[in-house]
Design a protein around this motif. Structure first.
Motif, short mmCIF file in Angstrom:
data_model
loop_
_atom_site.label_atom_id
_atom_site.label_comp_id
_atom_site.label_asym_id
_atom_site.label_seq_id
_atom_site.Cartn_x
_atom_site.Cartn_y
_atom_site.Cartn_z
N LEU A 89 0.85 -1.20 0.00
CA LEU A 89 0.00 0.00 0.00
C LEU A 89 0.88 1.24 0.00
N PHE A 90 0.31 2.35 -0.48
CA PHE A 90 1.05 3.61 -0.42
C PHE A 90 0.88 4.20 0.98
N MET A 93 -0.96 7.62 1.64
CA MET A 93 -2.35 7.79 1.15
C MET A 93 -3.32 7.12 2.10
N ASP A 97 -7.90 6.41 -0.90
CA ASP A 97 -7.08 6.82 -2.03
C ASP A 97 -6.24 5.67 -2.57
N ASN A 98 -5.80 4.81 -1.65
CA ASN A 98 -5.12 3.59 -2.10
C ASN A 98 -6.03 2.78 -3.01
N PHE A 101 -6.58 4.28 -6.45
CA PHE A 101 -5.39 4.55 -7.24
C PHE A 101 -5.48 4.05 -8.69
N HIS A 133 -4.91 5.85 7.48
CA HIS A 133 -3.69 5.56 6.74
C HIS A 133 -3.27 4.11 7.02
N PRO A 134 -2.52 3.52 6.11
CA PRO A 134 -2.11 2.12 6.32
C PRO A 134 -1.45 1.87 7.68
N GLN A 142 -4.70 -4.30 6.47
CA GLN A 142 -3.95 -3.80 5.32
C GLN A 142 -4.13 -4.73 4.12
N ALA A 146 -5.58 -4.05 0.37
CA ALA A 146 -4.88 -4.43 -0.86
C ALA A 146 -5.83 -5.23 -1.78
N ARG A 149 -8.29 -2.82 -3.28
CA ARG A 149 -7.67 -2.07 -4.37
C ARG A 149 -7.65 -2.89 -5.66
#
Ligand SMILES: Nc1ncnc2c1ncn2[C@@H]1O[C@H](COP(=O)(O)OP(=O)(O)OP(=O)(O)O)[C@@H](O)[C@H]1O
Ligand SMILES: [Mg+2]
Length: 352
Positions: A89-90, A93, A97-98, A101, A133-134, A142, A146, A149
């Motif tokens: 993950l970013f 972000m 937002d992840n 993306f 956030h992550p 997390q 992923a 996403r």
């Protein structure tokens, strides 16, 4: 979702600096099918996934999604979602937002992005965490992000590279159930799932492909590979197995002093072969196909005892229902198994 497609490897070869790490792989994953890829470290599993995703270019052969040859297409034009072990993950972000993306990169409209991100987070049980956030999430959370996403782009194909291996055992089994549920909710999505974990492969996969040293060794339903593996390597990779070196006779085989009745068609008398005996199909005490040995180790595993019994210079594993008075180390015991429960394989060792 994009049109249900399936994956086809058509004689795909990948080489790094002249070293072939994937050797003419032929494999088809049907639309909506879950295929597990099993095999030792370095056997080419991740490479196979990367060839489908478009991160590595085959030296020869073709990758097809449905009837579309995607071998020359860049990754973002293949309609593929990918999840790896390390989440990736970013960190700067937020969760939403992840997840957005890949959609932003594809120039999807803002309204549509909002809808798809919401849907993907809902599907993975992460809707309440969209603003975090992550670093504010557990490992399991997390990994859900992923997965969200990967799903947000509504892929026809989902590639999973040991997605649960960074999680602890309990979380893993929970996530395994979640993945099974996701697959029921997305019945058209083909999945190629790399794992080291046999339980994951047996639970989730419609079929299992066993890789060995850049090659496909076997492919079949979990049941077929478990019940009737074609060779010792596959037997040891799909479920635990006793692999006993035996000598073939006329009506069966011999192992040490023991005579074992088993179908021997196709093997010449006098030849050596390997007898595959699953530990949970070995019984303690007298019975057909009796082996006599000495207890080398006793492991209590809750519902079962695993006995390691030395027979004719080999350790035979027997998983028996928990015993009130288990035998002790050094005790002489008898083991037996049904002829229908064993498979005679060509001589050879299992995984080395
Ligand atoms: N970028 C690279 N450059 C050179 N060699 C590579 C590269 N990536 C992978 N390899 C080699 O290709 C072979 C197959 O690697 P791959 O990552 O596909 O194995 P794997 O089956 O996924 O193993 P693991 O279970 O350890 O993840 C290995 O010998 C590896 O060293
Ligand atoms: Mg790998």
């Amino acid at each position: 979702m994009s049109a249900s497609s399936g994956i086809r490897f058509d004689s795909v070869t990948v080489a790094y600096d002249g070293n072939v790490v994937l050797d003419a792989l032929d494999l088809t994953v049907g639309p909506g099918e879950v295929m597990a890829l099993l095999g030792p470290s370095g056997s080419g599993k991740t490479t196979a996934l990367r060839a489908v995703a478009g991160f590595v270019r085959p030296a020869s052969g073709r990758v097809l999604l449905g009837d579309r040859d995607v071998t020359g297409l860049p990754p973002h034009r293949r309609g593929i979602g990918m999840v790896v072990q390390s989440y990736a993950l970013f960190p700067h972000m937020r969760v939403e937002d992840n997840v957005a993306f890949g959609l932003k990169a594809r120039k999807v409209s803002r309204a549509e992005i909002r809808e798809r991100v919401g849907e993907a987070l809902e599907m993975t049980g992460m809707a309440a965490y969209a603003r975090r956030h992550p670093r504010e999430l557990s490992g399991g959370q997390q990994q859900r992000v992923a997965i969200a996403r990967a799903l947000a782009i509504r892929p026809g194909v989902l590639l999973l590279d040991e997605p649960l291996s960074a999680l602890d055992a309990q979380l893993r089994s929970g996530m395994l159930a979640e993945l099974a549920r996701l697959h029921r909710e997305l019945p058209d999505v083909s999945m190629l799932y790399v794992t080291h974990d046999q339980v994951e492969a047996l639970t989730l996969a419609d079929r299992i492909a066993v890789m060995d040293n850049a090659r496909l060794r076997a492919c079949g339903t979990p049941r077929a590979l478990y019940r009737a593996p074609a060779d010792a390597f596959t037997a040891s990779f799909v479920g635990g197995a006793n692999l006993l070196p035996v000598t073939v006779g006329v009506a069966g085989v011999s192992f040490g002093d023991a005579e074992i009745k088993v179908a021997t068609e196709g093997v010449a008398p006098g030849a050596t072969a390997t007898l595959c005996v699953r530990p949970h199909l070995v019984g303690l005490g007298d019975g057909p196909n009796r082996l006599t040995g000495t207890v080398g180790e006793v492991q209590w595993r809750g519902a079962t005892h695993r006995l390691l019994v030395d027979v004719a210079g080999h350790r035979v594993m027997a998983d028996v229902r928990e015993l009130r008075t288990p035998p002790v180390v050094g005790e002489a015991v008898r083991l037996h198994f049904a002829s229908d429960d064993v498979v005679l394989l060509p001589a050879g060792v299992g995984r080395g």
